[in-house]
Design a protein around this motif. Structure first.
Motif, short mmCIF file in Angstrom:
data_model
loop_
_atom_site.label_atom_id
_atom_site.label_comp_id
_atom_site.label_asym_id
_atom_site.label_seq_id
_atom_site.Cartn_x
_atom_site.Cartn_y
_atom_site.Cartn_z
N ALA A 1 -5.42 -5.14 0.22
CA ALA A 1 -6.33 -4.99 -0.92
C ALA A 1 -7.45 -4.00 -0.58
O ALA A 1 -7.86 -3.19 -1.43
CB ALA A 1 -6.92 -6.35 -1.31
N GLU A 2 -7.96 -4.07 0.64
CA GLU A 2 -9.00 -3.14 1.07
C GLU A 2 -8.50 -1.69 1.02
O GLU A 2 -9.21 -0.79 0.57
CB GLU A 2 -9.46 -3.47 2.48
N LEU A 3 -7.27 -1.47 1.48
CA LEU A 3 -6.70 -0.12 1.47
C LEU A 3 -6.57 0.42 0.05
O LEU A 3 -6.85 1.59 -0.21
CB LEU A 3 -5.34 -0.12 2.16
N LEU A 4 -6.13 -0.45 -0.87
CA LEU A 4 -5.98 0.00 -2.26
C LEU A 4 -7.33 0.31 -2.88
O LEU A 4 -7.49 1.34 -3.56
CB LEU A 4 -5.26 -1.07 -3.09
N ALA A 5 -8.32 -0.57 -2.66
CA ALA A 5 -9.65 -0.33 -3.22
C ALA A 5 -10.23 0.99 -2.70
O ALA A 5 -10.95 1.70 -3.41
CB ALA A 5 -10.57 -1.49 -2.88
N ASP A 6 -9.90 1.32 -1.46
CA ASP A 6 -10.38 2.54 -0.82
C ASP A 6 -9.95 3.79 -1.58
O ASP A 6 -10.61 4.83 -1.53
CB ASP A 6 -9.87 2.59 0.62
N GLU A 7 -8.81 3.70 -2.29
CA GLU A 7 -8.30 4.86 -3.03
C GLU A 7 -9.18 5.21 -4.23
O GLU A 7 -9.09 6.31 -4.77
CB GLU A 7 -6.87 4.59 -3.50
N PHE A 8 -10.04 4.27 -4.66
CA PHE A 8 -10.85 4.49 -5.86
C PHE A 8 -12.35 4.63 -5.57
O PHE A 8 -13.11 5.03 -6.44
CB PHE A 8 -10.65 3.33 -6.84
N LEU A 9 -12.76 4.27 -4.34
CA LEU A 9 -14.18 4.24 -4.01
C LEU A 9 -14.56 5.37 -3.06
O LEU A 9 -13.80 5.73 -2.16
CB LEU A 9 -14.53 2.90 -3.35
N GLU A 10 -15.77 5.89 -3.25
CA GLU A 10 -16.28 6.94 -2.38
C GLU A 10 -16.53 6.39 -0.98
O GLU A 10 -16.80 5.20 -0.79
CB GLU A 10 -17.58 7.50 -2.95
N GLU A 11 -16.45 7.28 -0.01
CA GLU A 11 -16.68 6.88 1.38
C GLU A 11 -18.04 6.22 1.54
O GLU A 11 -19.05 6.69 1.01
CB GLU A 11 -16.57 8.10 2.30
N GLY A 12 -18.07 5.09 2.27
CA GLY A 12 -19.32 4.38 2.51
C GLY A 12 -19.61 3.27 1.53
O GLY A 12 -20.51 2.45 1.78
N LYS A 13 -18.87 3.20 0.42
CA LYS A 13 -19.08 2.13 -0.56
C LYS A 13 -18.54 0.81 0.00
O LYS A 13 -17.46 0.76 0.59
CB LYS A 13 -18.39 2.46 -1.88
N LEU A 14 -19.30 -0.26 -0.21
CA LEU A 14 -18.87 -1.58 0.26
C LEU A 14 -17.74 -2.11 -0.61
O LEU A 14 -17.83 -2.09 -1.84
CB LEU A 14 -20.05 -2.55 0.23
N ILE A 15 -16.67 -2.57 0.04
CA ILE A 15 -15.54 -3.15 -0.68
C ILE A 15 -15.72 -4.65 -0.81
O ILE A 15 -15.56 -5.23 -1.89
CB ILE A 15 -14.21 -2.82 0.04
N TYR B 1 0.83 -1.21 0.00
CA TYR B 1 0.00 0.00 0.00
C TYR B 1 0.86 1.26 0.00
O TYR B 1 0.61 2.20 -0.77
CB TYR B 1 -0.95 0.00 1.20
N ASN B 2 1.88 1.30 0.86
CA ASN B 2 2.76 2.48 0.90
C ASN B 2 3.48 2.66 -0.43
O ASN B 2 3.64 3.81 -0.91
CB ASN B 2 3.77 2.35 2.04
N GLU B 3 3.93 1.55 -1.03
CA GLU B 3 4.58 1.65 -2.35
C GLU B 3 3.61 2.22 -3.38
O GLU B 3 3.97 3.07 -4.20
CB GLU B 3 5.05 0.28 -2.81
N PHE B 4 2.37 1.73 -3.34
CA PHE B 4 1.36 2.17 -4.30
C PHE B 4 1.08 3.66 -4.15
O PHE B 4 1.02 4.40 -5.15
CB PHE B 4 0.07 1.38 -4.11
N VAL B 5 0.91 4.11 -2.91
CA VAL B 5 0.61 5.53 -2.67
C VAL B 5 1.75 6.41 -3.18
O VAL B 5 1.52 7.45 -3.82
CB VAL B 5 0.36 5.78 -1.17
N GLN B 6 3.00 6.00 -2.91
CA GLN B 6 4.15 6.77 -3.39
C GLN B 6 4.17 6.83 -4.91
O GLN B 6 4.42 7.88 -5.52
CB GLN B 6 5.44 6.15 -2.86
N SER B 7 3.90 5.69 -5.55
CA SER B 7 3.90 5.63 -7.01
C SER B 7 2.78 6.48 -7.59
O SER B 7 2.97 7.21 -8.57
CB SER B 7 3.75 4.18 -7.49
N TYR C 1 -2.18 -10.13 1.35
CA TYR C 1 -2.96 -9.68 2.50
C TYR C 1 -4.28 -9.04 2.07
O TYR C 1 -4.29 -8.08 1.27
CB TYR C 1 -2.17 -8.69 3.33
N LEU C 2 -5.38 -9.52 2.65
CA LEU C 2 -6.70 -8.98 2.36
C LEU C 2 -6.79 -7.51 2.77
O LEU C 2 -7.35 -6.68 2.04
CB LEU C 2 -7.76 -9.81 3.08
N GLY C 3 -6.24 -7.17 3.93
CA GLY C 3 -6.31 -5.80 4.42
C GLY C 3 -5.63 -4.80 3.50
O GLY C 3 -6.09 -3.66 3.38
#
Length: 543
Positions: free
Chosen positions: A250-264, A217-223, A246-248
């Motif tokens: 994947a959740e963090l990455l998906a969060d970067e594209f989805l609006e708050e409150g959307k089910l992942i 996740y940190n690598e992705f955010v930096q990139s 790690y499932l967690g």
């Protein structure tokens, strides 16, 4: 003595003797009182068998190996993803999932009994000390390493060590024909999971992730931040051949594209307990076009992201149907340095679909499914993908999606020809890398002053190098129509040159020119731009 008591005594003694015989048959010589009255006979049976073998069997047997086999057999009757990790493999597994290791930071090949640096890891301990690609590591703390036919594991053991510890390397540099010593301090060296990031066009960025480790996740955010600074308004997220992690993360990455409150996604365990994961904050790439690349080897966490975006009507999934893993594992320590990854729940995409495919026919059938998909035409045509109406789901905007065996992409890209796949497998098996390494070893000086940008734009693999590669592969008993795919082979050669001379990032940029999925993304994005421009230019007529 009381006559009544005298009469009962023989009966009591007989009963006591019978109970003693019974208990003796159930115990072995070191059973504890707690185990005497244990009702878990199945566990006792396994323990007894191992004890009998250890103490009574006629030959000396390594009971640890028996336990390993037993554990694997037990897990083999559960599902294909519940696995045993022996103590001997735990460190490597942990490093891979953590995203770093302690060492000197070089990629190397052990050719002709000599350790040669393929390239130092950028920013690592060796890179900071000036170690270069092509350098020969002859000694470590005056211990001779060349001419010994050392296994890679032995070499790694000598170069790794405790963080902060020093190792003095004796190095021969062929391009300068000199030998020198350099002290390198071991440090944490990243194992990058974001293996490539660059701008495909002036407004479209590209990120490739090869697994979901702690650092991903940190690598992705930096990139992503870097691409945004370079003007990225669109993104290609490449999850091809990504087996997950790690499932967690994947959740963090998906969060970067989805609006708050959307089910992942949501998970359900044995007891029926449901746990839901929602997007929690404003993501860095919300509301912007995103294309996710998947193929038949994209699994687990890769499918979580693709499913979350698809079910929320975000972006476009491009490629071929993914692997189909919808099970969640948790790693559990077994107390002796080994561990087991046990499936503890299933996960479901936001529409409620499970994408786990059946493993009822066993382990071999499960992992050979790729060949079945190839033979039934699924990898060539989307019409050959088998779906069940009972597993039909609908997204909020009315798009039909299916569960039961992977994520089916929105835009299908067929697999290449048989020879093209052979060439791809040569790349995956390291043939191109080995050839390029040998090619550079003959004379690295020709590339010493070749700027990276100039190499990418202008360098061409000539016919002589191509013929040398053909001979290299033919000598290893590989047969295919080389000349029908000369352009593709030359691209792979150039990409491997770029990776060994500069970085994997440059190599990935070279490969993108012949990448069918990337070219398809550019095509559909261009069409979308033209359609958008046409709509903007329409002027309502006056009534």
């Amino acid at each position: 003595m009381n006559k009544k008591l005298s009469f009962l005594l023989p009966a009591v003694l007989a009963l006591t003797l019978a109970v003693g015989i019974f208990i003796g048959g159930k115990l072995h010589f070191y059973d504890s009182p707690e185990r005497l009255f244990s009702t878990n006979s199945k566990k006792d049976k396994l323990n007894r068998l191992i004890d009998f073998i250890e103490y009574e069997y006629v030959d000396e047997i390594n009971t640890d190996s028996i336990v390993d086999v037993t554990v694997n057999d037990i897990l083999g009757n559960l599902d294909p993803h519940s696995v045993y990790i022996p103590k001997s493999e735990m460190q490597e597994v942990a490093e891979n999932m953590k995203g770093d290791f302690v060492g000197i930071g070089v990629s190397f090949r052990n050719e002709k009994d000599t350790i040669t640096v393929v390239r130092p890891i950028i920013g690592g301990p060796s890179d900071q000390k000036g170690i270069q690609a092509g350098d020969k590591i002859m000694t470590a703390d005056d211990e001779i390493l060349y001419g010994k036919d050392l296994a890679n594991s032995d070499i790694i053991a000598k170069l790794k060590g405790k963080i902060g510890s020093d190792v003095t390397l004796g190095v021969y540099r062929p391009v300068e024909k000199r030998f020198f010593k350099v002290k390198v301090t071991r440090d944490r060296v990243p194992i990058r999971s974001v293996e490539a990031q660059y701008m495909l066009t002036s407004e479209m960025g590209y990120i490739k992730i090869n697994r979901f480790a702690e650092s991903t996740y940190n690598e992705f955010v930096q990139s992503l931040d870097q691409l945004l600074e370079e003007g990225a308004e669109k993104l290609v997220l490449d999850l091809r051949d990504n087996p997950g992690g790690y499932l967690g993360i994947a959740e963090l990455l998906a969060d970067e594209f989805l609006e708050e409150g959307k089910l992942i996604l949501f998970t359900k365990n044995k007891k029926g307990r449901i746990k839901k994961a929602f997007a929690t904050k404003e993501g860095a790439f919300e509301g912007k076009p995103i294309y996710v690349l998947i193929n038949e080897r994209s699994a687990s966490a890769s499918e979580i992201i693709a499913g979350a975006l698809q079910d929320n009507d975000i972006g476009t999934i491009v490629g071929r149907r993914s692997f189909g893993k919808g099970l969640v594992q948790r790693e559990m320590d077994l107390g002796d340095g080994s561990a087991v990854r046990l499936t503890v729940s299933r996960y479901y995409t936001p529409t409620g679909r499970s994408i786990q495919r059946s493993y009822a026919k066993g382990y071999d059938d499960y992992y050979q499914n790729y060949m079945e998909r190839y033979l039934n035409g699924e990898l060539v045509s989307p019409d050959s993908i088998k779906v069940a109406d009972s597993l039909r789901f609908v997204t909020p905007k009315g798009k039909v999606v299916y569960g039961g065996g992977g994520i089916i992409p929105d835009v299908f890209v067929p697999i290449g020809s048989l020879d093209e796949e052979k060439i791809r497998n040569l790349e995956a098996s390291g043939f191109f890398s080995a050839f390029v390494f040998d090619f550079l070893e003959k004379d690295r000086s020709r590339f010493m002053h070749y700027p990276e940008s100039e190499f990418y734009a202008d360098y061409r693999v000539d016919d002589l190098v191509f013929e040398q590669f053909v001979d290299f592969v033919l000598n290893r008993k590989v047969r295919l129509d080389f000349y029908a795919h000369e352009k593709l082979i030359k691209t792979y050669i150039k990409a491997n040159l770029a990776e060994q001379l500069y970085s994997p990032n440059v190599g990935a940029q070279v490969l993108s020119r012949e990448d069918r999925m990337i070219q398809e993304v550019l095509r559909i994005d261009t069409e979308a731009n033209l359609k958008e421009s046409a709509e903007e230019q329409e002027v309502p007529s006056k009534s």
